[in-house]
Design an enzyme around this catalytic site. Structure first.
Site, PDB file in Angstrom:
ATOM      1  N   HIS A  39      55.089 110.674  -2.120  1.00 45.34           N
ATOM      2  CA  HIS A  39      55.667 111.955  -2.537  1.00 45.34           C
ATOM      3  C   HIS A  39      54.800 113.084  -1.982  1.00 45.34           C
ATOM      4  CE1 HIS A  39      57.779 109.853  -6.111  1.00 45.34           C
ATOM      5  NE2 HIS A  39      58.616 110.011  -5.100  1.00 45.34           N
ATOM      6  N   GLU A  91      49.093 107.228 -11.525  1.00 45.07           N
ATOM      7  CA  GLU A  91      49.317 108.678 -11.523  1.00 45.07           C
ATOM      8  C   GLU A  91      47.957 109.319 -11.786  1.00 45.07           C
ATOM      9  OE1 GLU A  91      52.167 110.235 -10.914  1.00 45.07           O
ATOM     10  OE2 GLU A  91      53.703 108.687 -11.200  1.00 45.07           O
TER      11      GLU A  91
END
Ligand SMILES: *[C@@H]1O[C@H](CO)[C@@H](O)[C@H](O)[C@H]1NC(C)=O
Ligand SMILES: *[C@@H]1O[C@H](CO)[C@@H](O)[C@H](O)[C@H]1NC(C)=O
Ligand SMILES: *[C@@H]1O[C@H](CO)[C@@H](O)[C@H](O)[C@H]1NC(C)=O
Ligand SMILES: *[C@@H]1O[C@H](CO)[C@@H](O)[C@H](O)[C@H]1NC(C)=O
Ligand SMILES: [Zn+2]
Length: 428
Positions: free
Chosen positions: A182, A386
């Site tokens: 991303h 994350e």
């Protein structure tokens, strides 16, 4: 979304005179207290109608949600929250201003440090590429650099294979790490680069086992087109940059982490090609996800752990995204918890504690994700990390990176050692 697209285009045209972040002028980010699953559902239900960009999915009683909204939709969004009794506050009043501050942070950091290390900054694609080439040239007995092929826009997607035995010793497990799937998750590439640094340039005696006993595949930029675009045009770009006129003449790009061939286009996706969660016209429509798939399949019997590095939120997530667990869930949880625990033990006070668990339960159900794909094809331990946002979320000031990369490396090292123990058990 049409409007957002037009705004973005205007920003390109007027970039010379206006700030390149003007497309996000008066966009705001809101922190929302999540009390129970219905609150999460409400945000999910609003997301497509109101073009919301969910920066963080909340977790009832644990984590607030963070949602970006355009100035045009803000009133409607906040009214919906109020009507449903949700408590919310402003995290960022003007996203454009916040992006300008972020750029200033980066410029100040660069001018204040003469000998900046590549992983204490946000290096562009070309800098990462030359670092990888330099590592391959400097450590020819340990490193093989592989060009997986061109991105949609033609940038070479390269990865390093690091091994004392050139990947020929089948008794060693392979640790496969990738980053920057991303585009806006800028902190992820430095973590991959620092891992290379610790294995090669700055290997410590106590870490010799990590090099001797494990083969490493490290792919620092899965999505170089999106990453470069996030530098040049739109800092909050997430997707690839593929153009498919059969799909849309208006919007481009695919959410790479919804594009893998696992329950493709079922949950947690949008059929709107302008959405950040568009999974693509078909599974593996993107060359970038094809390369990750090909690495997984080529080295499959020996890849013991796949670590797909994202940001932000302090999570170690595992499969499956549909809330069910693989048979070896206890082992998977064990390694994930060990990672979270060591990173928590050295975390900065500004960071949240890591939450470790099933991605569908801890975050939200999705489909087509890289970690699910790896698990289903046979990688025993497949994770999505994350990394911390420290309250800056995607716009972490580079001054945090020195700590970030060291802390995350500790988690990676722990997971590599535990994965090796399980690999030995598997083969003995
Ligand atoms: C490993 O072997 C391959 C295939 O023989 C070769 O192309 C590569 O250069 C070797 N790499 C190292 C680091 O020895
Ligand atoms: C678009 O559709 C045409 C006709 O069906 C097909 O030949 C072509 O390959 C498609 N292009 C892409 C990029 O999928
Ligand atoms: C994805 O699923 C939706 C809903 O079932 C469907 O309308 C759409 O055509 C699908 N998209 C693709 C690319 O298969
Ligand atoms: C969840 O996904 C896994 C992997 O694709 C699959 O094996 C399992 O059957 C799914 N569970 C449900 C309830 O759909
Ligand atoms: Zn991500």
């Amino acid at each position: 979304m049409l409007l957002r697209f037009l705004l973005t285009c205007c920003a390109c045209v007027y970039a010379a005179t206006a700030s390149k972040h003007d497309a996000y002028r008066s966009y705001s980010v809101h922190t929302i207290q999540v009390r129970h699953a219905d609150d999460l559902q409400l945000i999910q239900d609003l997301q497509f109608d109101l073009d919301l960009d969910i920066w963080q999915y909340g977790m009832a009683g644990q984590r607030d949600a963070e949602v970006m909204v355009s100035p045009e939709k803000a009133r409607e969004f906040l009214s919906a929250l109020d009507e449903n009794g949700l408590t919310h506050s402003i995290l960022i009043a003007d996203v454009a201003k916040s992006l300008e501050d972020h750029e200033n942070d980066i410029a100040a950091h660069r001018s204040s440090r003469k000998n900046r290390m590549i992983f204490n900054d946000y290096p562009r694609y070309a800098e990462v590429d030359s670092y990888m080439e330099r590592m391959a040239a400097t450590y020819p007995n340990l490193v093989t650099i592989v060009n997986a092929g061109p991105s949609f826009e033609g940038r070479a997607i390269k990865y390093l294979k690091i091994s004392t035995t050139n990947f020929t010793d089948a008794s060693k497990p392979i640790y496969f790490m990738d980053a920057m799937m991303h585009a806006r998750e800028w902190v992820t590439t430095p973590v991959a680069l620092y891992s290379i640094h610790r294995l090669l340039e700055n290997r410590r005696p106590e870490d010799q086992d990590l090099l001797d006993d494990i083969d490493w595949i490290i792919l620092p930029i899965v999505n170089p087109d999106g990453y470069e675009f996030s530098h040049t045009d739109n800092r909050l770009w997430r997707k690839t940059r593929s153009v498919n006129l059969n799909v849309s003449t208006e919007c481009i790009g695919v959410d790479a982490n919804r594009n893998f061939d696992i329950e493709f286009n079922t949950t947690g996706v949008s059929t709107n090609p302008c959405s950040n969660l568009f999974p693509g016209p078909y599974a593996f429509s993107e060359v970038e996800t094809q390369y990750v798939r090909d690495i997984l399949l080529e080295y499959l019997p020996r890849i013991q752990l796949y670590n797909d590095i994202h940001s932000h939120g302090n999570y170690v997530l595992f499969c499956y995204a549909n809330k069910t667990l693989p048979p070896n869930a206890a082992h998977i949880h064990h390694i994930g918890a060990a990672m979270g625990a060591i990173m928590d033990s050295i975390k900065l006070p500004q960071a949240r504690f890591y939450l470790v668990g099933n991605s569908g339960l801890v975050l939200y159900p999705t489909s087509g994700s890289a970690d699910d794909y790896a698990q289903v094809v046979g990688v025993p331990f497949s994770y999505t990390m994350e990394l911390p946002g420290y309250g800056y979320e995607f716009m972490v000031p580079p001054s945090y990176m020195d700590h970030m990369v060291k802390e995350t490396w500790e988690g990676i090292a722990v997971s590599a050692r535990l994965a090796r123990i399980h690999y030995r058990r598997r083969f003995n």
